[in-house]
Design a protein around this motif. Sequence first.
Motif, PDB file in Angstrom:
ATOM      1  N   ASN A   1     -11.372   1.495  -0.572  1.00  0.00           N
ATOM      2  CA  ASN A   1     -10.259   0.931  -0.685  1.00  0.00           C
ATOM      3  C   ASN A   1      -9.187   1.863   0.024  1.00  0.00           C
TER       4      ASN A   1
ATOM      5  N   GLN B   1       7.650   1.115  -7.229  1.00  0.00           N
ATOM      6  CA  GLN B   1       6.535   0.955  -6.261  1.00  0.00           C
ATOM      7  C   GLN B   1       6.054  -0.586  -7.069  1.00  0.00           C
ATOM      8  N   GLU B   2       6.582  -0.937  -8.186  1.00  0.00           N
ATOM      9  CA  GLU B   2       5.974  -2.266  -8.697  1.00  0.00           C
ATOM     10  C   GLU B   2       6.813  -3.323  -8.104  1.00  0.00           C
TER      11      GLU B   2
ATOM     12  N   TRP C   1       5.580  -3.980  -4.989  1.00  0.00           N
ATOM     13  CA  TRP C   1       4.129  -4.516  -5.015  1.00  0.00           C
ATOM     14  C   TRP C   1       4.094  -6.037  -5.144  1.00  0.00           C
TER      15      TRP C   1
ATOM     16  N   TYR D   1       0.859  -1.092   0.222  1.00  0.00           N
ATOM     17  CA  TYR D   1       0.118   0.047  -0.250  1.00  0.00           C
ATOM     18  C   TYR D   1       0.917   1.424   0.030  1.00  0.00           C
TER      19      TYR D   1
ATOM     20  N   MET E   1     -10.011   0.392   3.927  1.00  0.00           N
ATOM     21  CA  MET E   1      -9.563  -0.935   4.180  1.00  0.00           C
ATOM     22  C   MET E   1      -8.107  -1.085   4.328  1.00  0.00           C
ATOM     23  N   LYS E   2      -7.342  -0.133   3.341  1.00  0.00           N
ATOM     24  CA  LYS E   2      -5.909  -0.204   3.410  1.00  0.00           C
ATOM     25  C   LYS E   2      -5.292   0.233   4.911  1.00  0.00           C
TER      26      LYS E   2
ATOM     27  N   ASP F   1      -2.263   7.309  -4.780  1.00  0.00           N
ATOM     28  CA  ASP F   1      -3.386   7.062  -5.864  1.00  0.00           C
ATOM     29  C   ASP F   1      -4.617   6.754  -5.050  1.00  0.00           C
ATOM     30  N   PHE F   2      -5.561   7.732  -5.375  1.00  0.00           N
ATOM     31  CA  PHE F   2      -6.981   7.650  -4.635  1.00  0.00           C
ATOM     32  C   PHE F   2      -7.814   6.749  -5.677  1.00  0.00           C
TER      33      PHE F   2
ATOM     34  N   PHE G   1      -6.273  -2.656   7.383  1.00  0.00           N
ATOM     35  CA  PHE G   1      -4.964  -3.820   7.314  1.00  0.00           C
ATOM     36  C   PHE G   1      -3.633  -3.150   7.917  1.00  0.00           C
TER      37      PHE G   1
ATOM     38  N   ASP H   1       0.993   3.148  -2.238  1.00  0.00           N
ATOM     39  CA  ASP H   1       0.402   4.105  -3.213  1.00  0.00           C
ATOM     40  C   ASP H   1      -0.749   4.858  -2.256  1.00  0.00           C
TER      41      ASP H   1
END
Lengths: 215, 10
Positions: A60, A118-119, A122, A48, A63-64, A54-55, A67, A50
Amino acid sequence: MNIFRLAGDMTHLMSILVLLLKIYATKSCSGISLKTQELYALVFLTRYLDLFTDFISVYNTVMKLVFIGSSLAIVWCMRMHRTVKRSYDGQLDTFRHYFLVAACFLSALIVHEKFTFQEIFWAFSIYLEAVAILPQLVLLQRSGNVDNLTGQYVFFLGAYRALYILNWIYRYFTEQHFSRWIACISGLVQTALYADFFYYYFISWKNNSKLQLPA
Amino acid sequence: RSRILEKDEL
Protein backbone atom coordinates in the motif's frame (compact mmCIF):
# COMPACT_ATOMS: atom_id res chain seq x y z
CA MET A 1 -6.85 -8.01 -1.11
CA ASN A 2 -8.72 -9.84 -3.89
CA ILE A 3 -7.91 -10.61 -7.50
CA PHE A 4 -10.12 -7.79 -8.84
CA ARG A 5 -8.40 -5.14 -6.72
CA LEU A 6 -4.91 -6.49 -7.51
CA ALA A 7 -5.76 -6.56 -11.22
CA GLY A 8 -7.14 -3.03 -10.87
CA ASP A 9 -3.99 -1.72 -9.19
CA MET A 10 -1.77 -3.44 -11.78
CA THR A 11 -3.87 -1.99 -14.62
CA HIS A 12 -3.58 1.45 -13.04
CA LEU A 13 0.20 0.98 -12.73
CA MET A 14 0.25 -0.17 -16.37
CA SER A 15 -1.48 3.03 -17.50
CA ILE A 16 1.20 5.08 -15.73
CA LEU A 17 4.03 2.99 -17.20
CA VAL A 18 2.56 3.35 -20.72
CA LEU A 19 2.34 7.13 -20.26
CA LEU A 20 5.94 7.31 -18.96
CA LEU A 21 7.05 5.13 -21.88
CA LYS A 22 5.32 7.43 -24.37
CA ILE A 23 6.86 10.59 -22.91
CA TYR A 24 10.40 9.21 -22.45
CA ALA A 25 10.52 7.07 -25.60
CA THR A 26 9.09 9.67 -27.98
CA LYS A 27 10.28 12.73 -25.95
CA SER A 28 6.80 14.05 -26.74
CA CYS A 29 3.57 14.61 -24.84
CA SER A 30 1.39 15.37 -27.87
CA GLY A 31 -2.16 14.21 -27.28
CA ILE A 32 -1.68 14.20 -23.50
CA SER A 33 -3.68 16.66 -21.41
CA LEU A 34 -1.51 18.46 -18.83
CA LYS A 35 -4.72 19.41 -17.02
CA THR A 36 -5.69 15.77 -16.50
CA GLN A 37 -2.18 15.06 -15.21
CA GLU A 38 -2.43 17.98 -12.77
CA LEU A 39 -5.83 16.78 -11.58
CA TYR A 40 -4.45 13.26 -11.00
CA ALA A 41 -1.49 14.66 -9.05
CA LEU A 42 -4.01 16.53 -6.87
CA VAL A 43 -6.12 13.35 -6.51
CA PHE A 44 -3.14 11.36 -5.17
CA LEU A 45 -1.84 14.17 -2.93
CA THR A 46 -5.24 14.65 -1.28
CA ARG A 47 -6.12 10.94 -1.08
CA TYR A 48 -2.85 9.77 0.46
CA LEU A 49 -2.64 12.32 3.30
CA ASP A 50 -2.50 9.25 5.59
CA LEU A 51 0.70 8.08 3.89
CA PHE A 52 2.82 8.76 6.99
CA THR A 53 0.17 8.31 9.68
CA ASP A 54 -1.58 5.02 8.81
CA PHE A 55 0.58 2.06 7.83
CA ILE A 56 -1.53 -0.56 6.04
CA SER A 57 1.07 -2.67 4.21
CA VAL A 58 4.34 -2.33 2.36
CA TYR A 59 2.43 -2.80 -0.90
CA ASN A 60 0.00 0.00 0.00
CA THR A 61 2.75 2.43 0.96
CA VAL A 62 4.95 1.63 -2.04
CA MET A 63 2.05 2.01 -4.50
CA LYS A 64 1.04 5.35 -2.95
CA LEU A 65 4.61 6.63 -3.34
CA VAL A 66 4.73 5.39 -6.94
CA PHE A 67 1.42 7.09 -7.81
CA ILE A 68 2.36 10.39 -6.16
CA GLY A 69 5.90 10.34 -7.54
CA SER A 70 4.95 9.44 -11.11
CA SER A 71 2.09 11.94 -11.35
CA LEU A 72 4.31 14.78 -10.09
CA ALA A 73 7.14 13.70 -12.41
CA ILE A 74 4.80 13.74 -15.42
CA VAL A 75 3.44 17.21 -14.54
CA TRP A 76 7.00 18.49 -14.01
CA CYS A 77 8.12 16.95 -17.29
CA MET A 78 5.25 18.47 -19.30
CA ARG A 79 5.79 21.89 -17.75
CA MET A 80 9.58 22.15 -17.44
CA HIS A 81 11.35 19.65 -19.70
CA ARG A 82 12.66 21.65 -22.69
CA THR A 83 11.95 19.07 -25.41
CA VAL A 84 8.75 17.56 -23.99
CA LYS A 85 6.97 20.82 -23.23
CA ARG A 86 7.41 21.98 -26.84
CA SER A 87 5.14 19.11 -27.98
CA TYR A 88 2.37 20.00 -25.53
CA ASP A 89 -0.94 20.85 -27.28
CA GLY A 90 -1.55 23.92 -25.10
CA GLN A 91 -3.97 25.51 -27.53
CA LEU A 92 -6.15 22.36 -27.58
CA ASP A 93 -5.93 21.57 -23.85
CA THR A 94 -8.25 24.38 -22.75
CA PHE A 95 -10.70 22.57 -20.45
CA ARG A 96 -11.51 24.78 -17.42
CA HIS A 97 -10.36 22.17 -14.90
CA TYR A 98 -10.40 24.67 -12.02
CA PHE A 99 -14.20 24.45 -12.12
CA LEU A 100 -13.89 20.67 -11.64
CA VAL A 101 -11.67 21.24 -8.59
CA ALA A 102 -14.10 23.79 -7.10
CA ALA A 103 -17.18 21.64 -7.78
CA CYS A 104 -15.56 18.53 -6.28
CA PHE A 105 -14.40 20.40 -3.19
CA LEU A 106 -17.88 21.85 -2.64
CA SER A 107 -19.37 18.35 -3.08
CA ALA A 108 -16.89 16.94 -0.55
CA LEU A 109 -17.94 19.61 1.96
CA ILE A 110 -21.53 18.44 1.55
CA VAL A 111 -21.19 14.66 1.06
CA HIS A 112 -18.47 12.87 3.05
CA GLU A 113 -18.20 10.03 5.54
CA LYS A 114 -17.02 12.17 8.50
CA PHE A 115 -16.57 15.92 8.81
CA THR A 116 -12.83 15.71 9.42
CA PHE A 117 -9.96 17.22 7.43
CA GLN A 118 -8.73 13.83 6.19
CA GLU A 119 -12.20 12.49 5.26
CA ILE A 120 -13.24 15.65 3.40
CA PHE A 121 -10.03 15.58 1.35
CA TRP A 122 -10.51 11.86 0.78
CA ALA A 123 -14.05 12.42 -0.59
CA PHE A 124 -12.70 15.36 -2.64
CA SER A 125 -10.06 13.08 -4.20
CA ILE A 126 -12.67 10.42 -5.00
CA TYR A 127 -14.98 12.93 -6.76
CA LEU A 128 -12.06 14.62 -8.53
CA GLU A 129 -10.75 11.33 -9.86
CA ALA A 130 -14.15 10.59 -11.37
CA VAL A 131 -13.98 13.71 -13.57
CA ALA A 132 -10.19 14.06 -13.95
CA ILE A 133 -10.24 12.32 -17.35
CA LEU A 134 -12.55 14.94 -18.92
CA PRO A 135 -9.80 17.31 -20.15
CA GLN A 136 -8.00 14.30 -21.67
CA LEU A 137 -11.13 13.01 -23.47
CA VAL A 138 -11.89 16.52 -24.80
CA LEU A 139 -8.28 16.83 -26.02
CA LEU A 140 -8.50 13.43 -27.80
CA GLN A 141 -11.67 14.53 -29.61
CA ARG A 142 -10.02 17.78 -30.69
CA SER A 143 -6.69 16.30 -31.73
CA GLY A 144 -8.29 13.86 -34.20
CA ASN A 145 -6.24 10.68 -34.57
CA VAL A 146 -4.78 9.24 -31.39
CA ASP A 147 -1.37 7.56 -31.23
CA ASN A 148 -1.32 3.98 -29.92
CA LEU A 149 0.41 4.66 -26.60
CA THR A 150 -1.99 7.49 -25.73
CA GLY A 151 -4.96 5.27 -26.59
CA GLN A 152 -3.58 2.45 -24.44
CA TYR A 153 -2.90 4.89 -21.60
CA VAL A 154 -6.55 6.05 -21.53
CA PHE A 155 -7.83 2.50 -21.96
CA PHE A 156 -5.88 1.14 -18.95
CA LEU A 157 -6.83 4.20 -16.89
CA GLY A 158 -10.52 3.52 -17.56
CA ALA A 159 -10.23 -0.25 -17.13
CA TYR A 160 -8.64 -0.01 -13.66
CA ARG A 161 -11.71 1.62 -12.10
CA ALA A 162 -14.00 -0.92 -13.81
CA LEU A 163 -11.96 -3.67 -12.07
CA TYR A 164 -12.35 -1.77 -8.79
CA ILE A 165 -16.14 -1.93 -9.22
CA LEU A 166 -15.86 -5.73 -9.43
CA ASN A 167 -13.67 -5.56 -6.29
CA TRP A 168 -16.39 -3.58 -4.43
CA ILE A 169 -19.07 -6.08 -5.51
CA TYR A 170 -16.85 -8.95 -4.34
CA ARG A 171 -16.14 -7.28 -0.98
CA TYR A 172 -19.82 -6.40 -0.51
CA PHE A 173 -20.71 -10.09 -0.69
CA THR A 174 -17.73 -11.38 1.30
CA GLU A 175 -17.29 -8.80 4.11
CA GLN A 176 -20.04 -7.94 6.60
CA HIS A 177 -18.98 -4.34 7.41
CA PHE A 178 -18.26 -3.37 3.85
CA SER A 179 -19.79 -0.09 2.72
CA ARG A 180 -17.99 2.18 0.25
CA TRP A 181 -20.94 3.94 -1.30
CA ILE A 182 -19.02 7.21 -1.96
CA ALA A 183 -16.25 5.34 -3.82
CA CYS A 184 -18.74 2.99 -5.55
CA ILE A 185 -21.07 5.65 -6.96
CA SER A 186 -18.14 7.85 -7.94
CA GLY A 187 -16.41 4.84 -9.54
CA LEU A 188 -19.52 4.07 -11.59
CA VAL A 189 -19.68 7.67 -12.85
CA GLN A 190 -15.94 7.56 -13.60
CA THR A 191 -16.21 4.35 -15.61
CA ALA A 192 -19.35 5.58 -17.43
CA LEU A 193 -17.38 8.62 -18.68
CA TYR A 194 -15.11 6.21 -20.55
CA ALA A 195 -18.03 4.39 -22.21
CA ASP A 196 -17.80 6.09 -25.59
CA PHE A 197 -13.99 5.91 -25.57
CA PHE A 198 -14.17 2.15 -24.86
CA TYR A 199 -16.60 1.78 -27.77
CA TYR A 200 -14.35 3.55 -30.30
CA TYR A 201 -11.28 1.82 -28.84
CA PHE A 202 -12.98 -1.59 -29.37
CA ILE A 203 -13.99 -0.63 -32.94
CA SER A 204 -10.43 0.43 -33.78
CA TRP A 205 -9.09 -2.81 -32.27
CA LYS A 206 -11.67 -4.96 -34.15
CA ASN A 207 -11.06 -3.25 -37.52
CA ASN A 208 -7.36 -2.99 -36.78
CA SER A 209 -7.69 0.69 -37.69
CA LYS A 210 -6.40 3.95 -36.20
CA LEU A 211 -8.35 5.09 -33.11
CA GLN A 212 -10.59 7.98 -34.18
CA LEU A 213 -12.88 9.83 -31.76
CA PRO A 214 -15.71 11.78 -33.49
CA ALA A 215 -15.26 15.55 -33.00
CA ARG B 1 -13.95 0.66 13.07
CA SER B 2 -10.45 2.11 12.60
CA ARG B 3 -9.72 4.21 9.55
CA ILE B 4 -7.07 1.68 8.51
CA LEU B 5 -9.83 -0.90 7.91
CA GLU B 6 -12.11 1.63 6.21
CA LYS B 7 -9.50 3.07 3.87
CA ASP B 8 -7.33 0.11 2.94
CA GLU B 9 -7.68 0.69 -0.81
CA LEU B 10 -5.55 2.88 -3.07
